[in-house]
Design an enzyme around this catalytic site. Structure first.
Site, PDB file in Angstrom:
ATOM      1  N   ASP A 165      -7.909   1.016   2.105  1.00 39.94           N
ATOM      2  CA  ASP A 165      -7.665   2.006   3.155  1.00 39.94           C
ATOM      3  C   ASP A 165      -8.371   3.323   2.843  1.00 39.94           C
ATOM      4  O   ASP A 165      -7.807   4.167   2.158  1.00 39.94           O
ATOM      5  CB  ASP A 165      -6.142   2.233   3.237  1.00 39.94           C
ATOM      6  CG  ASP A 165      -5.769   3.267   4.278  1.00 39.94           C
ATOM      7  OD1 ASP A 165      -6.494   3.379   5.275  1.00 39.94           O
ATOM      8  OD2 ASP A 165      -4.752   3.954   4.088  1.00 39.94           O
ATOM      9  N   HIS A 209       0.851  -1.187   0.000  1.00 37.39           N
ATOM     10  CA  HIS A 209       0.000   0.000   0.000  1.00 37.39           C
ATOM     11  C   HIS A 209       0.893   1.245   0.000  1.00 37.39           C
ATOM     12  O   HIS A 209       1.667   1.441   0.921  1.00 37.39           O
ATOM     13  CB  HIS A 209      -0.902  -0.032   1.229  1.00 37.39           C
ATOM     14  CG  HIS A 209      -1.900   1.087   1.251  1.00 37.39           C
ATOM     15  ND1 HIS A 209      -2.941   1.161   0.357  1.00 37.39           N
ATOM     16  CD2 HIS A 209      -2.002   2.184   2.037  1.00 37.39           C
ATOM     17  CE1 HIS A 209      -3.651   2.248   0.603  1.00 37.39           C
ATOM     18  NE2 HIS A 209      -3.099   2.890   1.611  1.00 37.39           N
ATOM     19  N   HIS A 250      -7.053   9.263  -0.804  1.00 41.38           N
ATOM     20  CA  HIS A 250      -7.685   9.106   0.519  1.00 41.38           C
ATOM     21  C   HIS A 250      -6.926   9.706   1.706  1.00 41.38           C
ATOM     22  O   HIS A 250      -7.352   9.505   2.849  1.00 41.38           O
ATOM     23  CB  HIS A 250      -8.054   7.640   0.765  1.00 41.38           C
ATOM     24  CG  HIS A 250      -6.885   6.700   0.868  1.00 41.38           C
ATOM     25  ND1 HIS A 250      -6.586   5.787  -0.106  1.00 41.38           N
ATOM     26  CD2 HIS A 250      -5.959   6.526   1.815  1.00 41.38           C
ATOM     27  CE1 HIS A 250      -5.520   5.092   0.242  1.00 41.38           C
ATOM     28  NE2 HIS A 250      -5.117   5.523   1.413  1.00 41.38           N
TER      29      HIS A 250
HETATM   30 ZN   LIG Z   1      -3.685   4.655   2.683  1.00 39.80          ZN
END
Ligand SMILES: [Zn+2]
Length: 1001
Positions: free
Chosen positions: A367, A255, A572
């Site tokens: 996420d 990620h 995000h």
């Molecule tokens: Zn993230």
């Protein structure tokens, strides 16, 4: 044993007390010290530093000065390039050689002008071997002056320390003893099984017994004893499971936040560092699969590291490097508007199709801070029917009841969803994680498969060889779930085959945490709303210009660039405002520049698909602004000479006590000298709407450094009551009346409001200016209204949903603050009140109090977040009937999409309407040129009331063919629409989004 995680052999369980004594005799430390054999110093080491992130070719031209272990470099965000000359001793021929490099900052190894290996930070870690035969070579190390998680001062999410220094702690060549490594992994797995399977489990005893036997066989000082010990472990690991065992689909993952505690530019290097490591691992581990989302990041690597990108494409063709997700970035799941969400998929899927020859079939958003109930329909429209995330496991109050389920949106579309039950997207392949994945899985009785994503993440890093070595041993070991390398397609295909018993969850996936993300970094949020409007208007106007004149140069390239910037900023940690100051500044520069020139040069008119009658401000040739009441055609223009006369002019009257009444024949308001709206009436019915209103300052309870955790405690609520400038009349009425006042929020902050009432307008508008210089404070506005309902309604992407106004259950309470787009509404039968806004997202209705979250002042990870000047508008609109009947949705659009004014000499006829829609329930949201198809327009409409309707889309454009299409603009094979006199007929179910290709003649 495993210093990094603090795991050690001291256990308190009786199992260990009884059986571990022998194992303890074995000196583990001695074995791990033998991981590296002979060492050899470098031939030479030199370096140069730069505050910029420069390309390799430029870096190697610089003047390098001698460097040595122990040297410090920096400060934060600089880059130190090291030139490393090394020579591998002749007697090491055939041995596995590693370069040990410990320099605090993240690094990339370059060799022969190509990136060859990335490495994270932390304790000494080996590089994978890049040369195992005798040779001399020159390497460059590009060391960033930041860690995997930026450079927070003290804690990770604290603002960055700008003066941080970095040290070169260790550099040397070493011989790597692979047999010791294998034994260490064997022991780790066995002892973890002994520990985590539990005392009552027979395999736990067998694992410990095997480890014990290995100790007896193994003499740390004599490598010739290692194979026999390893053999014992292998025999244990080859004892298989029965057929019923759970299967874990392991997939490498990394990620990488496109910006968070580091700027966008650093993310580009993070991608390269992480993925080059992945490529090296793939060369050595043919079965290793790696999932990679975010088209933007691949585009970065394509532009900045073409050599690496070509290798990635090779492994993608082999099916090991797997592009996933289908979106441009992993965006916020709540705040982007409907069209932005569509474009995330449109831009993403087009990129994946073009670069990797396939569309993604799964949406990948591990996420983010919640998921809109409109997403299932948007996924479906973009060729996606599978969804993976895990963030809901972060909810503070309630545990989500499923890991594998069907998720159904507000229109009834559904997708197959999976939350990896290990509650992580950055596993490391430990036994404990695999057991948690099975034990925690709430649907394991219905489907016997789960996903485990492994690899360091958030700041990048990705999988390591050790993680792979662990999982190789767990492939099929009696007592452990089967851990197999897999792909999203293999995993979801199994679910689709076996998933007939799965539950369905309907509506939004609400994250009960991080509600502050609806409010923080107000300028980013305002610019997002504004740029969404600009792109909407420019696409509409350019499409209409194209339809009128086929030679019109539709600005497709420019629009794609601007869309991609907007989409990037919807990442995000950017749009939600959880980023550091550097990122917020970068984001704001992306909202500047070209956007303005774009709007100034276009034709000006009504870009909404209905006729509007509104008061506008015009600039006369003399330069003075005048007001006019105008009526403008649906998605078109009208030439206005004189103002219309309103049936009822606005009256503004000051009373003896300093209070003021404002009234326009539709609504009547009374404000006291402090600016409080003390009453609001609907004139036609005499219905009282508001008894009392005040801007409210609420203190917040913010546990330590938690980023957005936010619990609004009623006791901290403190109304703002210190008057700076009493209420005064600014515009006396007629077409527009307005009054103004200022209140002191604190010594450092002031709020000034102009309360505006226009002729014929059903809402009272609050043009608000705030000088905001607070710490850990939250500014909200509250409207206690005279309406009662168990549920309030909030706008989401292409629709709306209801949420409770009470706190009956923990699920209700946990939604004490929610997100909303342009409007929210509290209605009882026949009457209600709507709250509209031009740039806010945080909202709540508790009992009969409607509140809008205006500004926050968190200090991590950006101490300057939201400090300074703000301007925004909200409006209160009482209405009879339902909000659908009262036109709340349309008025919210009108507040957000003001009419444009322009000189009249640039148009030929007095009035022209390009599009209109016969049903008030249907909104024509977007008109744009189809991707790569000049002369074809896309019209996107949605049903906004939550009803089943048939409507006509009418147009005066020269349309010769109309075909429905999906959100990727692929024509529906059976989608040809007959062209009739009234236009084309379209049937909608509640909240359905329909796109139509219009081929111009
Ligand atoms: Zn993230």
């Amino acid at each position: 044993w495993e210093n990094k995680t603090g795991r050690n052999l001291t256990r308190s369980s009786p199992l260990f007390k009884n059986l571990a004594a022998k194992v303890h005799r074995f000196n583990f430390l001695a074995l791990s010290h033998r991981l590296f054999g002979d060492t050899c110093p470098l031939v030479s080491l030199s370096c140069f530093q730069t505050p910029q992130r420069i390309p390799y070719d430029e870096a190697v031209q610089q003047e390098f000065r001698p460097a040595a272990v122990g040297d410090a470099f920096g400060p934060t965000w600089w880059t130190c390039w090291f030139k490393v000359e090394l020579s591998i001793p002749r007697e090491w021929a055939g041995k596995e050689v590693h370069l040990l490099w410990d320099s605090d900052g993240e690094a990339m190894v370059w060799r022969d002008s190509q990136p060859v290996q990335g490495r994270g930070t932390g304790s000494v870690a080996p590089l994978l071997p890049f040369c195992s035969r005798f040779c001399s070579l020159n390497l460059y190390m590009e060391v960033a002056c930041n860690g995997l998680f930026g450079a927070g001062k003290g804690t990770m999410i604290a603002p960055p320390d700008p003066d941080k220094k970095f040290t070169l702690n260790k550099v040397e060549l070493v011989v790597f003893n692979r047999d010791v490594h294998e034994l260490l992994v064997d022991f780790e797995i066995l002892l973890d099984m002994a520990k985590h399977l539990g005392e009552k489990n027979q395999r736990s005893f067998q694992a410990l017994y095997t480890a014990n036997q290995m100790v007896n066989l193994c003499d740390v000082t004599d490598p010739s004893t290692f194979p026999a010990a390893h053999q014992l472990a292998s025999a244990f690991f080859s004892q298989r499971n029965g057929e019923s065992q759970h299967t874990i689909h392991a997939m490498g993952h990394c990620h990488i936040d496109s910006a968070w505690l580091w700027p966008y530019e650093e993310s580009i290097r993070k991608c390269a560092r992480s993925w080059v490591t992945v490529v090296r691992l793939m060369e050595k581990n043919p079965g290793f699969t790696f999932t990679c989302s975010q088209a933007q990041q691949l585009e970065w690597v394509r532009n900045w590291y073409p050599g690496l990108y070509a290798q990635i494409q090779d492994f993608a063709r082999k099916g090991q490097f797997i592009p996933v997700g289908g979106t441009w970035v992993e965006m916020d799941g709540n705040l982007p508007n409907g069209e932005s969400m569509v474009r995330q998929f449109l831009q993403g899927q087009r990129f994946f199709q073009e670069q990797f020859g396939k569309l993604c079939t799964e949406f990948w958003l591990p996420d983010t801070f919640g998921y809109s109930a409109q997403l299932p329909q948007l996924m479906r429209g973009c060729g996606i029917w599978r969804f993976l995330t895990q963030k809901l496991s972060w909810s503070l109050v309630n545990t989500f009841p499923h890991h594998t389920f069907f998720w159904e949106g507000i229109d009834g579309s559904s997708v197959l969803a999976h939350f990896p039950p290990g509650d992580s997207y950055g596993m490391q392949g430990f036994v404990e994680e695999m057991l948690k994945t099975v034990n925690n899985n709430k649907d394991k009785g219905r489907v016997n498969h789960s996903v485990a994503l492994f690899g360091f993440g958030d700041g990048g890093g990705g999988p390591t060889q050790k993680m792979l070595d662990r999982m190789k041993r767990m492939k099929d070991v009696d007592g452990l779930p089967r851990v197999q390398m897999s792909t999203p397609d293999q995993f979801f295909s199994v679910l689709e085959r076996d998933g007939s018993q799965l539950y369905t969850w309907i509506g939004e996936l609400f994250l009960e945490l991080h509600n502050g993300t609806y409010t923080t970094q107000a300028q980013i949020k305002k610019s997002n709303r504004e740029c969404e409007r600009i792109l909407h208007d420019v696409e509409v106007l350019s499409s209409l210009a194209l339809a009128q004149k086929s030679a019109f140069p539709y600005p497709a390239t420019k629009l794609q660039r601007l869309w991609r910037l907007l989409l990037l900023n919807q990442f995000h940690d950017v749009l939600p405002g959880t980023c550091i100051q550097l990122v917020a500044e970068d984001a704001m520069t992306y909202y500047e520049g070209e956007w303005r020139t774009l709007t100034e040069s276009t034709v000006i008119m009504n870009t909404l698909p209905w006729e509007r009658t509104e008061v506008i401000s015009r600039t006369r040739p003399t330069g003075a602004d005048t007001l006019a009441l105008v009526k403008v055609c649906s998605m078109g223009y009208s030439v206005v000479k004189d103002s219309l006369t309103p049936p009822h002019p606005v009256r503004v009257v000051k009373q003896l006590d300093g209070s003021i009444t404002m009234e326009n024949g539709v609504i009547a308001a009374h404000l006291d000298s402090m600016g409080h709206v003390t009453s609001l009436h609907l004139v036609s019915s005499g219905r009282c709407v508001i008894l009392f209103f005040e801007p409210v300052e609420c203190g917040i309870f913010c546990p330590l450094d938690d980023l957005q955790r936010l619990c609004v405690l009623k006791t901290f609520r403190k109304p703002v009551t210190t008057l700076v400038k009493p209420l005064e009349i600014i515009l006396p009425g007629g077409l527009r009346g307005s009054v103004r006042f200022s209140l002191q929020i604190s010594e450092k902050s002031i709020i000034t409001q102009e309360v505006i009432l226009d002729a014929m307008c059903p809402y009272l508008r609050f043009l608000t200016q705030v000088e905001w210089n607070e710490a850990h404070k939250f500014l909200k506005v509250e409207f206690p209204v005279q309406a009662r309902s168990m549920n309030a309604t909030y706008e989401i992407q292409f629709g709306h949903l209801q949420r409770p106004t009470h706190w009956n259950t923990s699920w209700d309470w946990a939604r004490f603050e929610v997100w909303s787009h342009k409007w929210m509404d509290l209605s009882e039968h026949g009457f209600g009140v709507a709250l509209l806004n031009d740039s806010k997202y945080g909202a709540s209705v508790h009992g009969n109090t409607m509140s809008l979250s205006l500004l926050r002042a968190p200090k991590s990870p950006d101490t300057t977040a939201d400090m300074g000047h703000h301007q925004f508008t909200y409006a209160v609109m009482p209405h009879l009937g339902s909000f659908q009947e009262a036109g709340v949705i349309r008025y919210a659009y009108c507040l957000n999409f003001p009419l444009h004014t322009m000189p009249a000499d640039s148009v030929q006829c007095p009035a022209w309407s390009a599009f209109c829609v016969s049903s008030p329930a249907v909104v024509l949201e977007t008109v744009k040129q189809a991707e790569d198809r000049p002369g074809v327009l896309v019209a996107r409409l949605y049903e906004s009331h939550g009803s089943t309707v048939v409507t006509w889309l009418q147009t005066c454009l020269p349309v010769k063919e109309a075909i429905t299409c999906d959100l990727l603009e692929q024509a529906d094979p059976t989608g040809h629409l007959p062209l009739k006199e009234l236009g084309v007929e379209l049937s909608f179910t509640p909240f359905q989004v329909i796109s139509v290709l219009l081929v111009l003649g």
